[in-house]
Scaffold this active site. Structure first.
Site, PDB file in Angstrom:
ATOM      1  N   LEU A  71       0.951  -1.307  -0.145  1.00  0.00           N
ATOM      2  CA  LEU A  71       0.113  -0.029  -0.094  1.00  0.00           C
ATOM      3  C   LEU A  71       0.852   0.988   0.037  1.00  0.00           C
ATOM      4  O   LEU A  71       0.389   2.423  -0.355  1.00  0.00           O
ATOM      5  CB  LEU A  71      -1.068  -0.073   1.168  1.00  0.00           C
ATOM      6  CG  LEU A  71      -1.976  -1.137   1.284  1.00  0.00           C
ATOM      7  CD1 LEU A  71      -2.779  -1.164   2.608  1.00  0.00           C
ATOM      8  CD2 LEU A  71      -2.933  -1.010   0.235  1.00  0.00           C
ATOM      9  N   GLY A  72       2.247   1.013   0.586  1.00  0.00           N
ATOM     10  CA  GLY A  72       2.913   2.163   0.591  1.00  0.00           C
ATOM     11  C   GLY A  72       4.180   1.881   1.357  1.00  0.00           C
ATOM     12  O   GLY A  72       4.423   0.940   2.054  1.00  0.00           O
ATOM     13  N   GLY A  92       7.713   4.108   3.281  1.00  0.00           N
ATOM     14  CA  GLY A  92       8.440   5.195   3.771  1.00  0.00           C
ATOM     15  C   GLY A  92       9.627   5.181   4.215  1.00  0.00           C
ATOM     16  O   GLY A  92      10.149   4.090   4.204  1.00  0.00           O
ATOM     17  N   GLY A 132       9.257   2.581   7.318  1.00  0.00           N
ATOM     18  CA  GLY A 132       8.527   0.945   7.275  1.00  0.00           C
ATOM     19  C   GLY A 132       7.800   0.940   6.056  1.00  0.00           C
ATOM     20  O   GLY A 132       7.779   1.812   5.005  1.00  0.00           O
ATOM     21  N   VAL A 190       4.122  -0.555   4.325  1.00  0.00           N
ATOM     22  CA  VAL A 190       2.640  -0.806   4.984  1.00  0.00           C
ATOM     23  C   VAL A 190       1.963  -1.897   3.611  1.00  0.00           C
ATOM     24  O   VAL A 190       2.184  -1.573   2.372  1.00  0.00           O
ATOM     25  CB  VAL A 190       1.683   0.229   4.665  1.00  0.00           C
ATOM     26  CG1 VAL A 190       0.115  -0.181   5.269  1.00  0.00           C
ATOM     27  CG2 VAL A 190       2.159   1.334   5.912  1.00  0.00           C
ATOM     28  N   LYS A 239       1.446  -2.751   8.739  1.00  0.00           N
ATOM     29  CA  LYS A 239       2.632  -1.622   9.046  1.00  0.00           C
ATOM     30  C   LYS A 239       3.880  -2.564   9.680  1.00  0.00           C
ATOM     31  O   LYS A 239       3.686  -2.985  10.522  1.00  0.00           O
ATOM     32  CB  LYS A 239       2.380  -0.511   9.869  1.00  0.00           C
ATOM     33  CG  LYS A 239       3.496   0.528   9.830  1.00  0.00           C
ATOM     34  CD  LYS A 239       3.107   1.652  10.540  1.00  0.00           C
ATOM     35  CE  LYS A 239       4.241   2.743  10.620  1.00  0.00           C
ATOM     36  NZ  LYS A 239       3.850   3.846  11.363  1.00  0.00           N
ATOM     37  N   ASP A 270       0.584  14.513  14.090  1.00  0.00           N
ATOM     38  CA  ASP A 270       1.078  14.482  12.594  1.00  0.00           C
ATOM     39  C   ASP A 270      -0.163  14.322  11.741  1.00  0.00           C
ATOM     40  O   ASP A 270       0.067  13.767  10.918  1.00  0.00           O
ATOM     41  CB  ASP A 270       2.166  13.299  12.423  1.00  0.00           C
ATOM     42  CG  ASP A 270       2.865  13.493  11.415  1.00  0.00           C
ATOM     43  OD1 ASP A 270       3.193  14.501  10.705  1.00  0.00           O
ATOM     44  OD2 ASP A 270       3.311  12.413  10.697  1.00  0.00           O
TER      45      ASP A 270
END
Length: 607
Positions: free
Chosen positions: A20-21, A23, A26, A28, A42, A136
């Site tokens: 899903l993504g 960064g 980590g 996901v 995650k 955040d």
């Protein structure tokens, strides 16, 4: 995106089927349990699993996310922060991030914007009820599901009953959406910090632009802490709501309950048009010229001729008329150190670039030394000419004139500007939202003089007002004046149901800082109520109207070490001032309209 070579096939019994993504901290994954329930897993990068401080942070994230439950957050399904490679699974929410939607499809309007705003307020309500501050809130941490937004990622959240964990030497967050207190005191942030971030996020959602967006994280952080937000294109009522959320003072921001009520008024239809800016007037009014304040900033309007000056008396104060030329002021960076921030891409996404990391840096550009400020000489003949200039009477060494008039040769010149009210009939020279309004939306006027009052109630508006007044101060400095006299400092005493002394002082501090940067001294005009604060505000000397009449000369003399210029308008006041203070203070009597010499009402005498 599909799984990459080296990605695991499963984590703790959850089958991973997609990425899903990814960064800096980590990855996901989209996964599912044996029963088929879809989850977002995650997984922390292996290198951070060896960092005990990061593990502690991840444990806090899991604990915070577990404490929060609500319709607009993604609940934790499972987690193991102590695994060899820590992980956490939350309920999968199908939907794109807000940053992706705005970047690719454009800003939100109408019902979409209203649903987002109300959903985020409810999400923050649930988060704060659990005793957690998110810290955040940003567009990439908001998923847009079919039934409303979801707030995700509690990676730097803070439980209010635990010590805030901040990596040594670093501030953690995304600068365009951080609050001022996150830079100044990251361990002490409260729920009000999330309200500030919400204000920034809603501005981004409605315009595609961030209210704070410098060319570097350092400059963005400086804007967050010290500059007014850029709200161009934000329609009312959202603009006023965002201004309150973005107040630099956490205590001045609205609570979530009040915010929910305000945002309900956004409406479900297409967003209403913003009030016409002065630039729009300039397009059609031949008597107004266009002025641009800088790249990317709105054009503003300035009258082609100054308005007629007029002096006035009442409640122990006076003022003068002034044209309201609108232009942006320049803020000088004077030494702020901001360290270790997550650097997002420049405009349409707040997420961190792939393979980037949180970095530490301490740039501290220093402004050029400000020119020296010179105070007026004490106890010398002086004159008050704010109603119109004329040749100096014999012996006069100090004079106050309108900024529209040239300074007098051979004297110490003080430049008078109307800083807290708008000259009669000049309301159109100001952006409508900078005029103080009552509960019905009507402009509030000083009835004695038919002057609209400026709205100084929020930091954002004070910054914008100061930017405009700074252009007049610049004119004073360029013309050869030695000091500036900001008039109507005491407006708050006449409108206590709207304004406070602290708001007046806050605006005056901005003006003082700019004037001192130009080498101009600043006079406190009247306002005996604030004499005790003259040093903290930065005021240098005083111009006291009718202090003899009102028995205030002694208070001004004590506060400013006799550097006081007195103007009286009645024979009684003049007699009292001269009998008690002629040996210490500069005193003149003028006619109530402060007419220039040669006018029928002109009058001037000294002790």
């Amino acid at each position: 995106m599909s799984l990459s070579p080296g990605d695991p096939d499963s984590i703790a019994g959850y089958t991973l089927v997609d990425r899903l993504g990814s960064g800096g901290m980590g990855v996901v994954y989209l996964g599912h349990s044996e029963s088929g329930r879809r989850v977002a897993v995650k997984v922390v990068h292996a290198q951070y699993a060896l960092d005990e401080e990061f593990r502690t942070r991840f444990r806090q994230e899991v604990a915070a996310a577990r404490r929060v439950s609500g319709a607009f957050t993604a609940p934790v399904v499972d987690a193991d922060p102590d695994a060899q490679q820590p992980w956490m699974a939350t309920l999968y929410v199908p939907g794109r991030t807000l940053s992706d939607i705005v970047a690719k499809d454009g800003p939100l309007r109408g019902r979409e914007l209203r649903v987002l705003a109300l959903g985020l307020v409810e999400a923050l309500r649930d988060i704060h009820r659990a005793g957690v501050v998110h810290r955040d809130l940003k567009p990439s941490n908001v998923l847009m599901a079919d039934d409303g937004p979801r707030v995700i990622d509690f990676g730097i959240s803070h439980a209010v009953d635990n010590e805030a964990l901040t990596v040594t030497g670093r501030l953690i967050g995304t600068p365009p959406f951080m609050s001022p207190e996150q830079f100044a005191a990251p361990r002490d942030v409260t729920a009000a910090s999330d309200v500030f971030s919400l204000g920034s996020l809603l501005v981004y959602a409605s315009t595609g632009n961030r209210p704070f967006d410098g060319s570097s994280p350092y400059l963005t952080g400086y804007q967050v802490m010290y500059e007014a937000p850029h709200l161009d294109g934000v329609a009312e009522p959202l603009r006023s709501i965002a201004e309150r959320c973005l107040d630099k003072d956490p205590a001045a921001r609205p609570g979530l309950a009040e915010l929910h009520g305000l945002l309900r008024g956004l409406g479900d239809s297409a967003a209403p048009d913003a009030p016409p800016a002065a630039a729009d007037v300039a397009e059609t009014d031949p008597g107004v010229s266009r002025t641009h304040s800088g790249p990317g900033e709105p054009a503003t309007a300035q009258g082609t001729a100054g308005t007629r000056r007029a002096a006035r008396t009442g409640n122990g104060r006076r003022g003068r008329s002034i044209a309201a030329g609108l232009a942006a002021g320049v803020v000088v960076v004077t030494g702020l150190s901001i360290t270790a921030v997550n650097i997002g891409s420049h405009r349409n996404s707040d997420s961190q670039p792939p393979n980037s990391s949180t970095s530490a840096f301490t740039p501290a550009p220093t402004a050029a030394r400000a020119p020296a400020v010179t105070l007026p000489p004490k106890h010398v003949p002086w004159d008050y000419q704010i109603g119109g200039a004329y040749p100096l009477p014999t012996g006069v060494r100090v004079v106050s004139r309108s900024y529209e008039d040239a300074p007098a040769q051979g004297a110490y010149n003080i430049c008078n500007i109307n800083a807290f009210q708008v000259e009669k009939g000049a309301e159109g020279d100001w952006n409508p939202d900078l005029l103080l309004r009552d509960a019905d939306g009507d402009v509030v006027y000083d009835q004695d003089w038919g002057e609209a009052v400026l709205d100084i109630r929020t930091d954002a508006k004070r910054q914008r007002i100061a930017a405009e007044l700074d252009t007049w101060i610049d004119e004073c400095a360029a013309g050869g004046y030695r000091a500036v006299e900001p008039d109507n400092y005491d407006s708050f005493t006449r409108f206590p149901e709207y304004l406070t002394a602290d708001q007046a002082k806050a605006l005056m501090k901005l003006l003082v800082a700019h004037a001192h940067g130009k080498g101009l001294a600043v006079a406190q005009k009247n306002t005996a109520e604030l004499l005790r604060d003259r040093a903290s505000v930065g005021l240098d000397f005083a111009i006291a109207e009718e202090c003899g009449q009102w028995d205030e000369c002694g208070e001004f003399a004590d506060a400013f070490d006799n550097n006081v210029l007195v103007v009286e308008y009645t024979a009684k006041g003049m007699t009292k001032a001269c009998s008690s203070w002629s040996g210490q203070l500069s005193i003149v009597r003028r006619d109530p309209e402060v007419e220039p010499k040669g006018a029928s009402a002109y009058f001037r005498e000294t002790c």
